[in-house]
Scaffold this motif. Structure first.
Motif, PDB file in Angstrom:
ATOM      1  N   UNK A 110      14.875 -27.672 -40.745  1.00  0.00           N
ATOM      2  CA  UNK A 110      13.783 -27.588 -39.769  1.00  0.00           C
ATOM      3  C   UNK A 110      14.189 -28.233 -38.454  1.00  0.00           C
ATOM      4  N   UNK A 111      14.975 -29.319 -38.527  1.00  0.00           N
ATOM      5  CA  UNK A 111      15.432 -29.978 -37.306  1.00  0.00           C
ATOM      6  C   UNK A 111      16.421 -29.093 -36.558  1.00  0.00           C
ATOM      7  N   UNK A 112      17.269 -28.381 -37.288  1.00  0.00           N
ATOM      8  CA  UNK A 112      18.232 -27.490 -36.650  1.00  0.00           C
ATOM      9  C   UNK A 112      17.503 -26.372 -35.905  1.00  0.00           C
ATOM     10  N   UNK A 113      16.569 -25.741 -36.560  1.00  0.00           N
ATOM     11  CA  UNK A 113      15.819 -24.649 -35.938  1.00  0.00           C
ATOM     12  C   UNK A 113      15.073 -25.144 -34.706  1.00  0.00           C
ATOM     13  N   UNK A 114      14.440 -26.310 -34.825  1.00  0.00           N
ATOM     14  CA  UNK A 114      13.714 -26.881 -33.692  1.00  0.00           C
ATOM     15  C   UNK A 114      14.647 -27.160 -32.520  1.00  0.00           C
ATOM     16  N   UNK A 115      15.820 -27.737 -32.820  1.00  0.00           N
ATOM     17  CA  UNK A 115      16.796 -28.051 -31.768  1.00  0.00           C
ATOM     18  C   UNK A 115      17.297 -26.779 -31.093  1.00  0.00           C
ATOM     19  N   UNK A 116      17.572 -25.747 -31.879  1.00  0.00           N
ATOM     20  CA  UNK A 116      18.068 -24.495 -31.308  1.00  0.00           C
ATOM     21  C   UNK A 116      17.016 -23.834 -30.431  1.00  0.00           C
ATOM     22  N   UNK A 117      15.772 -23.920 -30.831  1.00  0.00           N
ATOM     23  CA  UNK A 117      14.700 -23.354 -30.001  1.00  0.00           C
ATOM     24  C   UNK A 117      14.584 -24.099 -28.673  1.00  0.00           C
ATOM     25  N   UNK A 118      14.785 -25.398 -28.695  1.00  0.00           N
ATOM     26  CA  UNK A 118      14.761 -26.179 -27.448  1.00  0.00           C
ATOM     27  C   UNK A 118      15.909 -25.764 -26.536  1.00  0.00           C
ATOM     28  N   UNK A 119      17.074 -25.543 -27.115  1.00  0.00           N
ATOM     29  CA  UNK A 119      18.227 -25.094 -26.328  1.00  0.00           C
ATOM     30  C   UNK A 119      17.926 -23.743 -25.677  1.00  0.00           C
ATOM     31  N   UNK A 120      17.288 -22.865 -26.433  1.00  0.00           N
ATOM     32  CA  UNK A 120      16.953 -21.540 -25.903  1.00  0.00           C
ATOM     33  C   UNK A 120      15.905 -21.610 -24.799  1.00  0.00           C
ATOM     34  N   UNK A 121      15.201 -22.746 -24.711  1.00  0.00           N
ATOM     35  CA  UNK A 121      14.255 -22.964 -23.608  1.00  0.00           C
ATOM     36  C   UNK A 121      14.948 -23.671 -22.436  1.00  0.00           C
ATOM     37  N   UNK A 122      16.263 -23.683 -22.461  1.00  0.00           N
ATOM     38  CA  UNK A 122      17.076 -24.275 -21.387  1.00  0.00           C
ATOM     39  C   UNK A 122      17.085 -25.793 -21.392  1.00  0.00           C
ATOM     40  N   UNK A 123      16.770 -26.410 -22.532  1.00  0.00           N
ATOM     41  CA  UNK A 123      16.912 -27.865 -22.652  1.00  0.00           C
ATOM     42  C   UNK A 123      18.318 -28.177 -23.156  1.00  0.00           C
ATOM     43  N   UNK A 124      18.816 -29.333 -22.759  1.00  0.00           N
ATOM     44  CA  UNK A 124      20.104 -29.789 -23.281  1.00  0.00           C
ATOM     45  C   UNK A 124      19.797 -30.743 -24.434  1.00  0.00           C
ATOM     46  N   UNK A 125      20.179 -30.377 -25.630  1.00  0.00           N
ATOM     47  CA  UNK A 125      19.816 -31.139 -26.828  1.00  0.00           C
ATOM     48  C   UNK A 125      21.051 -31.820 -27.404  1.00  0.00           C
ATOM     49  N   UNK A 126      21.006 -33.149 -27.461  1.00  0.00           N
ATOM     50  CA  UNK A 126      22.138 -33.920 -27.973  1.00  0.00           C
ATOM     51  C   UNK A 126      21.622 -34.926 -28.999  1.00  0.00           C
ATOM     52  N   UNK A 127      22.181 -34.883 -30.201  1.00  0.00           N
ATOM     53  CA  UNK A 127      21.809 -35.863 -31.223  1.00  0.00           C
ATOM     54  C   UNK A 127      22.096 -37.263 -30.678  1.00  0.00           C
ATOM     55  N   UNK A 128      21.101 -38.159 -30.681  1.00  0.00           N
ATOM     56  CA  UNK A 128      21.303 -39.501 -30.112  1.00  0.00           C
ATOM     57  C   UNK A 128      22.399 -40.303 -30.802  1.00  0.00           C
ATOM     58  N   UNK A 129      22.778 -39.908 -32.032  1.00  0.00           N
ATOM     59  CA  UNK A 129      23.877 -40.601 -32.716  1.00  0.00           C
ATOM     60  C   UNK A 129      25.228 -40.237 -32.102  1.00  0.00           C
ATOM     61  N   UNK A 130      25.260 -39.134 -31.353  1.00  0.00           N
ATOM     62  CA  UNK A 130      26.514 -38.683 -30.756  1.00  0.00           C
ATOM     63  C   UNK A 130      26.777 -39.392 -29.439  1.00  0.00           C
ATOM     64  N   UNK A 131      25.840 -39.257 -28.520  1.00  0.00           N
ATOM     65  CA  UNK A 131      25.993 -39.846 -27.185  1.00  0.00           C
ATOM     66  C   UNK A 131      24.689 -40.514 -26.792  1.00  0.00           C
ATOM     67  N   UNK A 132      24.470 -41.748 -27.195  1.00  0.00           N
ATOM     68  CA  UNK A 132      23.215 -42.433 -26.863  1.00  0.00           C
ATOM     69  C   UNK A 132      22.936 -42.459 -25.364  1.00  0.00           C
ATOM     70  N   UNK A 133      23.993 -42.496 -24.551  1.00  0.00           N
ATOM     71  CA  UNK A 133      23.795 -42.568 -23.106  1.00  0.00           C
ATOM     72  C   UNK A 133      23.170 -41.302 -22.547  1.00  0.00           C
ATOM     73  N   UNK A 134      23.197 -40.215 -23.338  1.00  0.00           N
ATOM     74  CA  UNK A 134      22.612 -38.964 -22.859  1.00  0.00           C
ATOM     75  C   UNK A 134      21.116 -39.122 -22.611  1.00  0.00           C
ATOM     76  N   UNK A 135      20.442 -39.989 -23.405  1.00  0.00           N
ATOM     77  CA  UNK A 135      19.022 -40.230 -23.192  1.00  0.00           C
ATOM     78  C   UNK A 135      18.781 -40.888 -21.840  1.00  0.00           C
ATOM     79  N   UNK A 136      19.662 -41.806 -21.486  1.00  0.00           N
ATOM     80  CA  UNK A 136      19.552 -42.469 -20.187  1.00  0.00           C
ATOM     81  C   UNK A 136      19.698 -41.445 -19.073  1.00  0.00           C
TER      82      UNK A 136
END
Length: 206
Positions: A110-136
């Protein structure tokens, strides 16, 4: 509307796993897969996916190289790096090359599908465990008032790309690139692109 998805990964278990995860959303259809970067580049025009899930390390190429080539052939596709590595410098390089997001392979369906839908809405989606600075950086983007496209064009300009080069790498027309840059300059209160890049850097955007 059917969302066409292509998986690029050299492990069959990952390709099969993604197929199972996508079943939670009937609108998402796995239209094809590739086991190498070169095969992905050869197949993307034929498959015409809306979104590509790309492993960080392919047997023949790394994700940044694959992304650059995929963009040339099928610039409208969203590309999400799908990886088991949460701290690899290659992830930053993939984002610099134009990836629309980075997700870890342990993500739930469910998280994968939700993330992919956000990407398709032109959002940049990055798991916070990967690059925490992306939230900043996302917070800085919100404060600046720049849209995601304006930011992307400005980021490429900061890398030294000319308007024609930005147009080629993003799939936009040259006039559209110029419009986005002018909008970014206006929002940042800059008189030219050099000043805009400087102000964006000071704001934590670059």
């Amino acid at each position: 509307m059917t969302i066409r998805i292509m998986v690029v990964d050299d492990h069959p278990v990952v390709r099969d796993g993604v197929s199972l995860l996508l079943r939670s959303d009937p609108a998402m259809q796995l239209v094809g897969a590739a086991e190498s970067g070169r095969t992905a580049i050869e197949r993307i025009a034929e498959l015409a996916p809306d979104l590509v899930l790309l492993d960080l390390r392919m047997p023949d190429m790394l994700a940044p190289e694959v992304i650059t080539e995929l963009r040339k052939v099928h610039p409208s596709a969203r590309i999400v790096v799908f990886t088991a590595h949460s701290d690899h410098q290659g992830l930053r390089a993939a984002l610099e090359a134009g990836a629309n997001g980075c997700l870890l392979k342990d993500v739930a369906g469910t998280d994968l599908v939700s993330a992919l839908r956000r990407v398709l809405r032109d959002e940049r989606v990055i798991d916070p465990r990967i690059l925490p600075s992306a939230d900043v950086q996302s917070d800085a983007l919100a404060r600046s008032g720049l849209t995601r496209r304006e930011y992307e064009v400005l980021r490429l300009a900061a890398q030294g790309q000319t308007n024609p080069e930005i147009a080629e790498s993003t799939g936009l027309t040259r006039n559209t690139v110029k419009t986005y840059l002018q909008a970014a300059l206006h929002k940042l209160g800059a008189r030219n692109r050099v000043e805009a890049i400087s102000k964006a850097s000071e704001a934590g955007l670059l």
